[in-house]
Write an enzyme that holds these catalytic residues in place. Structure first.
Site, short mmCIF file in Angstrom:
data_model
loop_
_atom_site.label_atom_id
_atom_site.label_comp_id
_atom_site.label_asym_id
_atom_site.label_seq_id
_atom_site.Cartn_x
_atom_site.Cartn_y
_atom_site.Cartn_z
N ASN A 9 45.85 50.07 44.45
CA ASN A 9 44.56 50.76 44.33
C ASN A 9 43.73 50.41 45.56
OD1 ASN A 9 42.05 51.74 43.63
ND2 ASN A 9 41.69 50.26 41.98
N TRP A 10 43.58 51.39 46.46
CA TRP A 10 42.84 51.12 47.70
C TRP A 10 41.33 51.13 47.48
CZ3 TRP A 10 45.51 53.81 52.52
CH2 TRP A 10 46.72 53.17 52.76
N LYS A 11 40.90 51.59 46.29
CA LYS A 11 39.45 51.69 46.01
C LYS A 11 38.78 52.49 47.15
CE LYS A 11 39.85 47.38 43.55
NZ LYS A 11 39.18 46.24 42.96
N HIS A 92 39.07 52.42 35.18
CA HIS A 92 39.03 51.13 35.90
C HIS A 92 37.69 50.45 35.59
CE1 HIS A 92 38.83 48.21 39.16
NE2 HIS A 92 40.14 48.37 39.28
N GLU A 94 35.64 48.95 37.35
CA GLU A 94 34.55 49.23 38.29
C GLU A 94 33.87 50.56 37.94
OE1 GLU A 94 36.81 48.62 41.89
OE2 GLU A 94 36.88 46.49 41.44
N GLU A 161 43.62 44.41 33.05
CA GLU A 161 42.97 43.80 34.20
C GLU A 161 41.75 43.00 33.74
OE1 GLU A 161 43.92 46.06 38.04
OE2 GLU A 161 42.26 47.10 37.10
N GLY A 167 39.68 40.67 42.25
CA GLY A 167 39.09 40.34 43.55
C GLY A 167 38.56 38.92 43.67
N SER A 207 43.96 40.05 41.13
CA SER A 207 44.33 39.03 42.12
C SER A 207 45.84 38.79 42.22
CB SER A 207 43.58 37.72 41.85
OG SER A 207 42.20 37.90 42.05
N GLY A 228 44.93 45.49 43.88
CA GLY A 228 43.81 45.98 44.69
C GLY A 228 43.93 45.49 46.12
N GLY A 229 43.26 44.40 46.43
CA GLY A 229 43.16 43.89 47.80
C GLY A 229 44.50 43.76 48.51
#
Ligand code: PEP
Length: 246
Positions: A9-11, A92, A94, A161, A167, A207, A228-229
């Site tokens: 997920n590049w967000k 998600h 966010e 999640e 993150g 993470s 993610g990251g």
């Protein structure tokens, strides 16, 4: 036997130049035939991502429940399909926080995604406060009962999640992940019936890195990871694909 899925997920990150990362990611995916690999870039990059690496699954990060209409700034599942996407993340944390998305809305989005022919990755997860209070299983079960589409099988993926793990570099213990995934599997059976629940993959997200992927992917009932990251560069993402292949 469910195939493992490693989804990135590049967000709201990345630009056209970031698509160069897809070359090594696609090569790693090809070298791991037992693993499904996907990247969910920003909407504006989907079509270019598909053109650059047609063999790699590309997804969206959200869709609207409606197929068209007066919804400024939104995107329909059918539009994602037209752009070449094969999956979409819905609910998600966010978006649940920033756009105040409810379980009912997430369910409608997942229904629309599956109706359009996409795989829907439905996210759930508890806050740090809920985790500390020992209420994770209750809260995640309730979120899922409200958010699950009626379809099941391989068109549906659930991503667990924990919000406090996203993150932050923090992860739950393997035992905690196993316990929550077992609970999720139970809710899937209760809501969808054993047959439709059986094909549903449950991903862990929060993470995940090259350093912890093997341990997290070895947990019972973990069918893959939402990353993610560590999905933003091939250097960080490829070892996670390799860990899933083992
Ligand atoms: C996510 O937001 O879906 C996620 C898992 O992020 P990260 O891997 O950066 O914790």
């Amino acid at each position: 036997m469910r195939r493992r899925l490693i989804a990135g997920n590049w967000k709201m990150n990345g630009s056209r130049s970031s698509l160069a990362e897809l070359d090594a990611i696609a090569a790693a995916a090809e070298a791991a035939p037992g693993v499904d690999v996907a990247i969910c870039p920003p909407f504006t990059l989907i079509e270019r991502a598909v053109a650059r690496q047609p063999g790699l699954a590309i997804g969206g990060q959200d869709c609207h429940a409606a197929t068209k209409g007066a919804h400024t700034g939104c995107i329909a599942a059918t539009m994602l399909v037209e752009a070449g996407a094969s999956m979409v993340i819905v609910g998600h944390s966010e978006r649940r926080a920033d756009q105040h998305e409810t379980d009912t809305e997430v369910k409608a989005k997942a229904e629309a995604a599956i109706a359009a022919g996409l795989i829907a990755i439905v996210c759930c997860g508890e806050t740090a406060e809920t985790h500390r209070a020992g209420e994770t299983k209750t809260v995640v079960s309730s979120q899922l009962r409200g958010s699950l589409p009626v379809a099941g099988g391989d068109a549906l993926v659930v991503a667990y999640e924990p919000i406090w793990a996203i993150g932050t570099g923090l992860t739950p213990t393997a035992d905690d992940v196993a316990a929550v995934h077992k609970t999720i599997r139970g809710v899937l059976v209760e809501q969808l019936g054993a047959e439709r629940a059986d094909g549903v993959r449950i991903l862990y997200g929060g993470s995940v890195t090259a350093g912890n992927a093997a341990e997290l992917l070895a947990v019972p009932d973990v069918d893959g990871a939402l990353v993610g990251g560590a999905s933003l560069t091939a250097e960080a993402f490829v070892p996670i694909i390799a860990a899933a292949a083992r």
